[in-house]
Scaffold this motif. Structure first.
Motif, short mmCIF file in Angstrom:
data_model
loop_
_atom_site.label_atom_id
_atom_site.label_comp_id
_atom_site.label_asym_id
_atom_site.label_seq_id
_atom_site.Cartn_x
_atom_site.Cartn_y
_atom_site.Cartn_z
N PHE A 105 13.89 -23.27 -41.84
CA PHE A 105 12.83 -22.83 -42.75
C PHE A 105 11.63 -23.76 -42.61
O PHE A 105 11.74 -24.96 -42.79
N GLY A 106 10.48 -23.20 -42.31
CA GLY A 106 9.27 -23.99 -42.10
C GLY A 106 8.38 -23.99 -43.33
O GLY A 106 7.63 -23.04 -43.54
N MET A 107 8.47 -25.06 -44.13
CA MET A 107 7.64 -25.15 -45.32
C MET A 107 6.17 -25.09 -44.96
O MET A 107 5.36 -24.51 -45.69
N SER A 108 5.80 -25.69 -43.83
CA SER A 108 4.39 -25.67 -43.42
C SER A 108 3.90 -24.24 -43.19
O SER A 108 2.73 -23.93 -43.43
N ILE A 109 4.79 -23.36 -42.74
CA ILE A 109 4.40 -21.97 -42.51
C ILE A 109 4.05 -21.30 -43.84
O ILE A 109 3.00 -20.66 -43.97
N CYS A 121 3.92 -19.32 -34.01
CA CYS A 121 5.11 -20.16 -33.91
C CYS A 121 6.00 -19.73 -32.74
O CYS A 121 5.91 -18.61 -32.26
N THR A 122 6.88 -20.64 -32.36
CA THR A 122 7.94 -20.25 -31.44
C THR A 122 8.98 -19.50 -32.26
O THR A 122 9.12 -19.70 -33.46
N ASN A 123 9.69 -18.60 -31.60
CA ASN A 123 10.58 -17.66 -32.31
C ASN A 123 11.94 -18.26 -32.65
O ASN A 123 12.97 -17.73 -32.30
N HIS A 124 11.91 -19.34 -33.40
CA HIS A 124 13.14 -19.95 -33.89
C HIS A 124 13.60 -19.23 -35.16
O HIS A 124 12.86 -18.44 -35.75
N THR A 125 14.79 -19.56 -35.61
CA THR A 125 15.40 -18.92 -36.76
C THR A 125 14.51 -18.95 -38.00
O THR A 125 14.32 -17.92 -38.66
N GLY A 126 13.97 -20.09 -38.34
CA GLY A 126 13.15 -20.22 -39.55
C GLY A 126 11.88 -19.38 -39.50
O GLY A 126 11.65 -18.56 -40.39
N ILE A 130 10.46 -15.74 -41.80
CA ILE A 130 9.25 -15.73 -42.63
C ILE A 130 8.19 -14.77 -42.08
O ILE A 130 7.54 -14.06 -42.84
N ILE A 131 8.05 -14.76 -40.77
CA ILE A 131 6.95 -14.04 -40.11
C ILE A 131 7.41 -12.68 -39.61
O ILE A 131 8.44 -12.55 -38.96
N THR A 132 6.60 -11.67 -39.90
CA THR A 132 6.74 -10.37 -39.26
C THR A 132 5.70 -10.36 -38.14
O THR A 132 4.50 -10.37 -38.41
N ASP A 133 6.17 -10.39 -36.90
CA ASP A 133 5.29 -10.54 -35.75
C ASP A 133 4.17 -9.51 -35.76
O ASP A 133 4.41 -8.32 -35.95
N LYS A 134 2.95 -10.01 -35.58
CA LYS A 134 1.73 -9.20 -35.50
C LYS A 134 1.32 -8.58 -36.84
O LYS A 134 0.38 -7.81 -36.89
N VAL A 135 2.01 -8.93 -37.92
CA VAL A 135 1.66 -8.43 -39.25
C VAL A 135 1.12 -9.58 -40.11
O VAL A 135 0.04 -9.50 -40.67
N LEU A 164 -4.94 -10.05 -41.02
CA LEU A 164 -3.79 -10.94 -40.92
C LEU A 164 -3.80 -11.98 -42.05
O LEU A 164 -2.76 -12.28 -42.64
N GLN A 165 -4.97 -12.52 -42.36
CA GLN A 165 -5.08 -13.51 -43.43
C GLN A 165 -4.68 -12.91 -44.78
O GLN A 165 -3.97 -13.56 -45.56
N ILE A 166 -5.12 -11.70 -45.04
CA ILE A 166 -4.74 -11.04 -46.28
C ILE A 166 -3.23 -10.83 -46.32
O ILE A 166 -2.58 -11.10 -47.34
N ASN A 167 -2.65 -10.38 -45.22
CA ASN A 167 -1.20 -10.19 -45.15
C ASN A 167 -0.46 -11.51 -45.38
O ASN A 167 0.61 -11.53 -46.00
N CYS A 168 -1.01 -12.60 -44.87
CA CYS A 168 -0.38 -13.91 -45.07
C CYS A 168 -0.35 -14.27 -46.55
O CYS A 168 0.69 -14.68 -47.08
N ILE A 169 -1.48 -14.12 -47.22
CA ILE A 169 -1.55 -14.45 -48.64
C ILE A 169 -0.57 -13.58 -49.44
O ILE A 169 0.18 -14.08 -50.28
N LEU A 170 -0.56 -12.29 -49.15
CA LEU A 170 0.35 -11.39 -49.86
C LEU A 170 1.81 -11.74 -49.58
O LEU A 170 2.64 -11.76 -50.50
N SER A 171 2.14 -12.04 -48.31
CA SER A 171 3.52 -12.40 -47.96
C SER A 171 3.96 -13.70 -48.61
O SER A 171 5.12 -13.87 -48.97
N SER A 172 3.03 -14.62 -48.78
CA SER A 172 3.39 -15.93 -49.33
C SER A 172 3.83 -15.84 -50.78
O SER A 172 4.52 -16.73 -51.28
N SER A 173 3.47 -14.75 -51.46
CA SER A 173 3.89 -14.60 -52.86
C SER A 173 5.42 -14.55 -52.98
O SER A 173 5.97 -14.87 -54.02
N ASN A 174 6.11 -14.18 -51.89
CA ASN A 174 7.58 -14.19 -51.90
C ASN A 174 8.14 -15.61 -52.03
O ASN A 174 9.33 -15.77 -52.30
N TYR A 175 7.30 -16.62 -51.80
CA TYR A 175 7.74 -18.01 -51.82
C TYR A 175 7.07 -18.80 -52.94
O TYR A 175 7.10 -20.02 -52.94
#
Length: 189
Positions: A105-109, A121-126, A130-135, A164-175
């Motif tokens: 799990f990448g807290m920095s992400i 990122c490289t496609n490691h487990t963490g 968190i990331i949906t590629d290209k979303v 992408l930035q908007i999607n990031c902000i919206l996705s981060s609400s899960n955390y």
């Protein structure tokens, strides 16, 4: 699995327009398995219009401090971190698997995404959890990270970056602390 919450309040979507374009950041330990060699190689190949900043501590900080194309920020506390992230467009996390370690799990992400920073990122487990590629970010195989990142950042349009930035902000609400608290409450009743 209940993840760690981000302590950073999310950037408002209206504030995305205040970001510096072409700003890239790395946050994390400065050790070989975090891909410091790839960070240096990226810095050497970045078009001049891009600015690369590195925040973190570790034995390889000497290499980062001495590189002319990298601005070394050292360790950042919560508020200075939020300021730097709020002005950055991309987070790089070029982690390298070893026999004993993989990026989990990448807290920095999550912190970066809360500020509208697009993770690459490289496609490691963490990162894959968190990331949906290209979303809301991008995932590359280790061997494709350098070339893929260079191609990506030079070819994305401003509209693609904003989406992408908007999607990031919206996705981060899960955390957020509130979201993670709800998961704990459901688990322990």
């Amino acid at each position: 699995v209940i993840e760690h919450p981000t302590k950073l309040d999310p950037l408002s979507i209206d504030e995305i327009n205040n970001k510096y374009t072409n700003s890239i950041i790395y946050l994390g330990r400065l050790v070989p398995e975090k891909g410091v060699d790839l960070i240096v190689r990226l810095a050497e190949n970045l078009p001049k219009k891009f600015k690369l900043q590195v925040a973190g501590l570790g034995p390889l900080s000497v290499i980062i401090k001495e590189h002319r194309n990298i601005k070394y920020l050292g360790y950042l506390e919560k508020e200075p971190l939020k300021v730097v992230l709020s002005k950055s467009n991309f987070l790089i996390l070029p982690s390298l698997k070893t026999n004993y370690w993989e990026e989990l799990f990448g807290m920095s992400i999550v912190e970066a995404m809360s500020q509208g920073v697009i993770p690459i990122c490289t496609n490691h487990t963490g990162p894959k959890s968190i990331i949906t590629d290209k979303v809301n970010g991008f995932l590359f195989k280790e061997e494709d990270f350098l070339e893929g990142t260079l191609e990506l950042i030079t070819n994305l349009t401003e509209d693609q970056i904003k989406n992408l930035q908007i999607n990031c902000i919206l996705s981060s609400s899960n955390y957020s602390i509130q979201s993670i608290s709800k998961k704990w409450k459901r688990l322990i009743g």
